[in-house]
Enzyme design. Structure first.
Site, PDB file in Angstrom:
ATOM      1  N   HIS A  17      -4.733  12.340  42.207  1.00  0.00           N
ATOM      2  CA  HIS A  17      -5.646  12.952  41.231  1.00  0.00           C
ATOM      3  C   HIS A  17      -6.961  13.345  41.920  1.00  0.00           C
ATOM      4  O   HIS A  17      -7.494  14.440  41.704  1.00  0.00           O
ATOM      5  CB  HIS A  17      -6.002  11.963  40.115  1.00  0.00           C
ATOM      6  CG  HIS A  17      -4.871  11.573  39.213  1.00  0.00           C
ATOM      7  ND1 HIS A  17      -4.552  10.260  38.947  1.00  0.00           N
ATOM      8  CD2 HIS A  17      -3.986  12.321  38.498  1.00  0.00           C
ATOM      9  CE1 HIS A  17      -3.533  10.213  38.102  1.00  0.00           C
ATOM     10  NE2 HIS A  17      -3.165  11.446  37.826  1.00  0.00           N
ATOM     11  N   LYS A  41       1.156   7.407  23.425  1.00  0.00           N
ATOM     12  CA  LYS A  41       1.587   7.101  24.792  1.00  0.00           C
ATOM     13  C   LYS A  41       1.197   5.656  25.129  1.00  0.00           C
ATOM     14  O   LYS A  41       0.045   5.266  24.923  1.00  0.00           O
ATOM     15  CB  LYS A  41       0.895   8.079  25.756  1.00  0.00           C
ATOM     16  CG  LYS A  41       1.562   8.177  27.102  1.00  0.00           C
ATOM     17  CD  LYS A  41       1.113   9.436  27.839  1.00  0.00           C
ATOM     18  CE  LYS A  41       1.707   9.489  29.226  1.00  0.00           C
ATOM     19  NZ  LYS A  41       1.360  10.721  29.919  1.00  0.00           N
ATOM     20  N   ARG A  90       3.298  18.223  42.321  1.00  0.00           N
ATOM     21  CA  ARG A  90       3.935  17.548  43.457  1.00  0.00           C
ATOM     22  C   ARG A  90       5.341  18.058  43.700  1.00  0.00           C
ATOM     23  O   ARG A  90       5.879  17.912  44.799  1.00  0.00           O
ATOM     24  CB  ARG A  90       4.017  16.025  43.187  1.00  0.00           C
ATOM     25  CG  ARG A  90       2.689  15.315  43.189  1.00  0.00           C
ATOM     26  CD  ARG A  90       2.826  13.960  42.554  1.00  0.00           C
ATOM     27  NE  ARG A  90       3.230  14.085  41.162  1.00  0.00           N
ATOM     28  CZ  ARG A  90       3.226  13.109  40.270  1.00  0.00           C
ATOM     29  NH1 ARG A  90       2.862  11.889  40.637  1.00  0.00           N
ATOM     30  NH2 ARG A  90       3.580  13.327  39.025  1.00  0.00           N
ATOM     31  N   SER A 127       0.879   7.503  39.103  1.00  0.00           N
ATOM     32  CA  SER A 127       0.318   6.366  38.362  1.00  0.00           C
ATOM     33  C   SER A 127       1.425   5.395  37.963  1.00  0.00           C
ATOM     34  O   SER A 127       1.237   4.174  38.023  1.00  0.00           O
ATOM     35  CB  SER A 127      -0.407   6.856  37.105  1.00  0.00           C
ATOM     36  OG  SER A 127      -1.511   7.647  37.450  1.00  0.00           O
TER      37      SER A 127
HETATM   38  O1  PNS Z   1      -1.500  12.651  33.209  1.00  0.00           O
HETATM   39  P1  PNS Z   1      -0.553  13.212  32.193  1.00  0.00           P
HETATM   40  O2  PNS Z   1      -0.177  12.146  31.194  1.00  0.00           O
HETATM   41  O3  PNS Z   1       0.639  13.873  32.814  1.00  0.00           O
HETATM   42  O4  PNS Z   1      -1.337  14.370  31.402  1.00  0.00           O
HETATM   43  C1  PNS Z   1      -0.821  14.967  30.225  1.00  0.00           C
HETATM   44  C2  PNS Z   1      -1.989  15.595  29.444  1.00  0.00           C
HETATM   45  C3  PNS Z   1      -3.042  14.556  29.174  1.00  0.00           C
HETATM   46  C4  PNS Z   1      -2.582  16.713  30.261  1.00  0.00           C
HETATM   47  C5  PNS Z   1      -1.441  16.157  28.102  1.00  0.00           C
HETATM   48  O5  PNS Z   1      -0.727  15.152  27.424  1.00  0.00           O
HETATM   49  C6  PNS Z   1      -2.577  16.683  27.201  1.00  0.00           C
HETATM   50  O6  PNS Z   1      -3.126  17.730  27.446  1.00  0.00           O
HETATM   51  N1  PNS Z   1      -2.937  15.893  26.145  1.00  0.00           N
HETATM   52  C7  PNS Z   1      -4.014  16.207  25.242  1.00  0.00           C
HETATM   53  C8  PNS Z   1      -3.497  16.574  23.847  1.00  0.00           C
HETATM   54  C9  PNS Z   1      -3.007  18.022  23.836  1.00  0.00           C
HETATM   55  O7  PNS Z   1      -3.730  18.957  23.985  1.00  0.00           O
HETATM   56  N2  PNS Z   1      -1.674  18.161  23.662  1.00  0.00           N
HETATM   57  C10 PNS Z   1      -1.010  19.459  23.667  1.00  0.00           C
HETATM   58  C11 PNS Z   1      -0.716  19.927  25.103  1.00  0.00           C
HETATM   59  S1  PNS Z   1       0.235  21.428  25.097  1.00  0.00           S
END
Ligand code: PNS
Length: 164
Positions: A17, A41, A90, A127
């Site tokens: 990150h 989550k 990745r 993670s």
């Molecule tokens: O680190 P991650 O868990 O892979 O990140 C996923 C993340 C946080 C980028 C995604 O779940 C997100 O954007 N969540 C915020 C809520 C939202 O906007 N959801 C719709 C996304 S299309």
């Protein structure tokens, strides 16, 4: 002023990150690390602690800040006037997961997502693997920024179910 939003769960933040955040800082004037708080989550670390660990990791980077985002990412991007969402890739599996989100975010708000290829030196880090290694008592300090390994170890111990 060009503003990048780097979103993620950061449970915990890793050197992967951090590499993407640093590189976003080269391309944008300001970088906001958006710590998504998604109730559905399951996470190891509480949001406040994840935020503190991210803030500590980016404290030497002048134009980088951290925000907790409880709602839709695109709404946050609109509020802060973001130019783009920046995410690291990745693998093809990452692209498969990220592409639908990038397209949906663009559909919802017009915001573009910029993908940065992960540095091969950190491509193996995730993670979830950091947490799994820590749960089994393995070494994680060279996968995460300073102080994060200790926090993960403590959280894993606190969460451990009692053996019978
Ligand atoms: O680190 P991650 O868990 O892979 O990140 C996923 C993340 C946080 C980028 C995604 O779940 C997100 O954007 N969540 C915020 C809520 C939202 O906007 N959801 C719709 C996304 S299309």
């Amino acid at each position: 002023m060009r503003i990048a939003v780097c979103p993620g769960s950061f449970d915990p933040i890793t050197l992967g990150h951090l590499n993407v955040i640093e590189r976003a800082g080269v391309m944008f004037d300001r970088v906001i690390v958006a710590l998504a708080v998604n109730a559905s989550k399951s996470v190891l670390l509480p949001p406040d602690q994840r935020r503190a660990l991210v803030a500590s990791a980016v404290s030497g980077m002048g134009q980088v800040e951290v925000a907790v985002v409880p709602g839709l990412l695109v709404e946050f991007c609109r509020q802060v006037g973001a130019t783009a969402v920046v995410k690291g890739l990745r693998s093809g599996a990452d692209l498969d997961a990220e592409l639908p989100m990038a397209l949906m975010n663009r559909h919802l708000s017009g915001i573009e997502t910029v993908f940065i290829p992960a540095d091969p030196a950190v491509t193996h880090i995730s993670s979830s693997m950091v947490k799994d290694i820590a749960r089994h008592g393995g070494p994680v300090d060279d996968l995460v920024p300073a102080g994060v390994g200790q926090a993960v170890r403590a959280a894993v111990l606190a969460a451990r179910p009692h053996d019978h």
